[in-house]
Design a protein around this motif. Structure first.
Motif, PDB file in Angstrom:
ATOM      1  N   THR A  41       0.849  -1.183   0.000  1.00  0.00           N
ATOM      2  CA  THR A  41       0.000   0.000   0.000  1.00  0.00           C
ATOM      3  C   THR A  41       0.887   1.236   0.000  1.00  0.00           C
ATOM      4  O   THR A  41       1.821   1.335   0.789  1.00  0.00           O
ATOM      5  CB  THR A  41      -0.924   0.029   1.235  1.00  0.00           C
ATOM      6  OG1 THR A  41      -1.736  -1.142   1.232  1.00  0.00           O
ATOM      7  CG2 THR A  41      -1.822   1.258   1.215  1.00  0.00           C
ATOM      8  N   ASP A 120      -8.101   4.150  -3.575  1.00  0.00           N
ATOM      9  CA  ASP A 120      -8.900   4.731  -2.497  1.00  0.00           C
ATOM     10  C   ASP A 120      -8.617   6.224  -2.435  1.00  0.00           C
ATOM     11  O   ASP A 120      -7.668   6.663  -1.785  1.00  0.00           O
ATOM     12  CB  ASP A 120      -8.540   4.047  -1.172  1.00  0.00           C
ATOM     13  CG  ASP A 120      -9.412   4.488  -0.011  1.00  0.00           C
ATOM     14  OD1 ASP A 120     -10.156   5.478  -0.158  1.00  0.00           O
ATOM     15  OD2 ASP A 120      -9.350   3.845   1.053  1.00  0.00           O
ATOM     16  N   CYS A 126      -3.152   3.664  -2.607  1.00  0.00           N
ATOM     17  CA  CYS A 126      -3.287   2.669  -3.659  1.00  0.00           C
ATOM     18  C   CYS A 126      -2.659   1.376  -3.149  1.00  0.00           C
ATOM     19  O   CYS A 126      -1.495   1.375  -2.736  1.00  0.00           O
ATOM     20  CB  CYS A 126      -2.589   3.108  -4.945  1.00  0.00           C
ATOM     21  SG  CYS A 126      -2.560   1.829  -6.239  1.00  0.00           S
ATOM     22  N   SER A 127      -3.431   0.290  -3.168  1.00  0.00           N
ATOM     23  CA  SER A 127      -2.910  -1.009  -2.770  1.00  0.00           C
ATOM     24  C   SER A 127      -2.756  -1.896  -3.991  1.00  0.00           C
ATOM     25  O   SER A 127      -3.541  -1.805  -4.939  1.00  0.00           O
ATOM     26  CB  SER A 127      -3.846  -1.682  -1.759  1.00  0.00           C
ATOM     27  OG  SER A 127      -3.814  -1.013  -0.517  1.00  0.00           O
ATOM     28  N   GLY A 154      -8.057  -8.364  -1.673  1.00  0.00           N
ATOM     29  CA  GLY A 154      -7.399  -7.069  -1.748  1.00  0.00           C
ATOM     30  C   GLY A 154      -8.139  -5.985  -0.994  1.00  0.00           C
ATOM     31  O   GLY A 154      -7.527  -5.196  -0.264  1.00  0.00           O
ATOM     32  N   HIS A 155      -9.447  -5.931  -1.140  1.00  0.00           N
ATOM     33  CA  HIS A 155     -10.225  -4.901  -0.456  1.00  0.00           C
ATOM     34  C   HIS A 155     -10.201  -5.102   1.061  1.00  0.00           C
ATOM     35  O   HIS A 155     -10.155  -4.127   1.814  1.00  0.00           O
ATOM     36  CB  HIS A 155     -11.665  -4.893  -0.963  1.00  0.00           C
ATOM     37  CG  HIS A 155     -11.842  -4.112  -2.219  1.00  0.00           C
ATOM     38  ND1 HIS A 155     -11.942  -2.737  -2.229  1.00  0.00           N
ATOM     39  CD2 HIS A 155     -11.905  -4.504  -3.527  1.00  0.00           C
ATOM     40  CE1 HIS A 155     -12.085  -2.307  -3.475  1.00  0.00           C
ATOM     41  NE2 HIS A 155     -12.043  -3.361  -4.279  1.00  0.00           N
ATOM     42  N   HIS A 158      -6.742  -4.054   2.234  1.00  0.00           N
ATOM     43  CA  HIS A 158      -6.633  -2.596   2.121  1.00  0.00           C
ATOM     44  C   HIS A 158      -7.342  -1.902   3.275  1.00  0.00           C
ATOM     45  O   HIS A 158      -6.821  -0.936   3.841  1.00  0.00           O
ATOM     46  CB  HIS A 158      -7.227  -2.132   0.790  1.00  0.00           C
ATOM     47  CG  HIS A 158      -7.204  -0.649   0.611  1.00  0.00           C
ATOM     48  ND1 HIS A 158      -6.128   0.026   0.078  1.00  0.00           N
ATOM     49  CD2 HIS A 158      -8.107   0.313   0.949  1.00  0.00           C
ATOM     50  CE1 HIS A 158      -6.374   1.320   0.066  1.00  0.00           C
ATOM     51  NE2 HIS A 158      -7.571   1.525   0.583  1.00  0.00           N
ATOM     52  N   LYS A 159      -8.517  -2.389   3.616  1.00  0.00           N
ATOM     53  CA  LYS A 159      -9.266  -1.792   4.725  1.00  0.00           C
ATOM     54  C   LYS A 159      -8.487  -1.887   6.029  1.00  0.00           C
ATOM     55  O   LYS A 159      -8.422  -0.912   6.794  1.00  0.00           O
ATOM     56  CB  LYS A 159     -10.611  -2.498   4.875  1.00  0.00           C
ATOM     57  CG  LYS A 159     -11.481  -1.942   6.003  1.00  0.00           C
ATOM     58  CD  LYS A 159     -12.817  -2.663   6.084  1.00  0.00           C
ATOM     59  CE  LYS A 159     -12.636  -4.082   6.553  1.00  0.00           C
ATOM     60  NZ  LYS A 159     -13.947  -4.772   6.761  1.00  0.00           N
TER      61      LYS A 159
END
Length: 243
Positions: A41, A120, A126-127, A154-155, A158-159
């Motif tokens: 990230t 995001d 950005c991941s 991925g989401h 990322h969270k």
């Protein structure tokens, strides 16, 4: 969907610890035929694209060289992912302009892979999720078959990463200046004293100083020079005296 996939993805979705979530993701990647799993990230405003978070099981020599030589700056996969959320296959053609990077990927057994980005804008992050192996190329069908899983993983990662990083500071709003305040600052920027500005604008020096103090207050700065600089950055001194 196979039962083990449902089980692992369910476990992942309920995991709030980043390290645990990464280990589950790595296990999932291995179960679908990929030896290597990476997740990074970065802040999109960082021109060098240095990672705020990097999690992977790549060879240590690769990781060390990638960091020291700042290879993210020439990596075509990174360049693509910063511009698009479409998945991208790692191919020799993709690395035509960075042959040294492709050769090192081959040496480390990382040449067959693909990546998927998560953008995001709210957090300025950005991941990039990546899967790689050495034994055979990734087909378009295999990518299609596993795309949904990679997006889900991925989401979630990322969270969890976003929660560990400091929030981007909101840009303070540009204060509204009156036409007279703009005129006064323009004259100050030209090096005029309060007395000279007063004569030009047909005002008293005391009134000029009042307007200067108001701009200092509005910009939240400590002196006239800082107010002039702030006004210039805000574009007040580059336009006609109206807003």
């Amino acid at each position: 969907m196979e039962r083990w996939k449902v089980s692992q993805l369910t476990k992942l979705s309920s995991t709030t610890d980043l390290d645990t979530a990464y280990r589950i993701s790595l296990s999932f990647a291995k179960n679908i035929g990929f030896k290597f799993f990476g997740f990074s990230t970065s802040y999109t405003s960082n021109t060098e694209r240095l990672s705020a978070i990097r999690l992977n099981n790549y060879p240590s020599d690769w990781n060390a060289g990638y960091e020291i030589r700042k290879l993210a700056g020439i990596d075509p996969v990174v360049a693509h992912c910063f511009q698009s959320t479409m998945p991208i296959l790692w191919t020799e053609e993709l690395f035509d302009n960075t042959r040294c990077l492709w050769n090192e990927l081959e040496q480390q057994g990382l040449q067959h892979g693909w990546s998927q980005a998560i953008h995001d804008e709210e957090s300025d992050l950005c991941s990039i999720l990546s899967l790689a192996r050495s034994h055979c190329p990734v087909s378009a069908w295999e990518l299609y078959e596993n795309l949904g899983f990679s997006v889900f993983i991925g989401h979630h990662l990322h969270k969890l990463v976003a929660l560990t990083l400091p929030k981007r500071l909101a840009t303070p709003p540009i204060p509204e200046l009156t036409l007279r305040e703009i005129d006064v600052l323009k004259l100050a920027a030209d090096g005029k004293t309060a007395y000279e500005s007063a004569r030009i604008l047909s005002l008293s020096p005391r009134t000029i100083n009042f307007h200067v103090q108001e701009t200092i207050r509005k910009f939240g700065v400590s002196n006239k020079i800082s107010a002039v600089i702030a006004a210039a950055k805000a574009g007040y001194l580059d336009r006609d005296a109206h807003r």
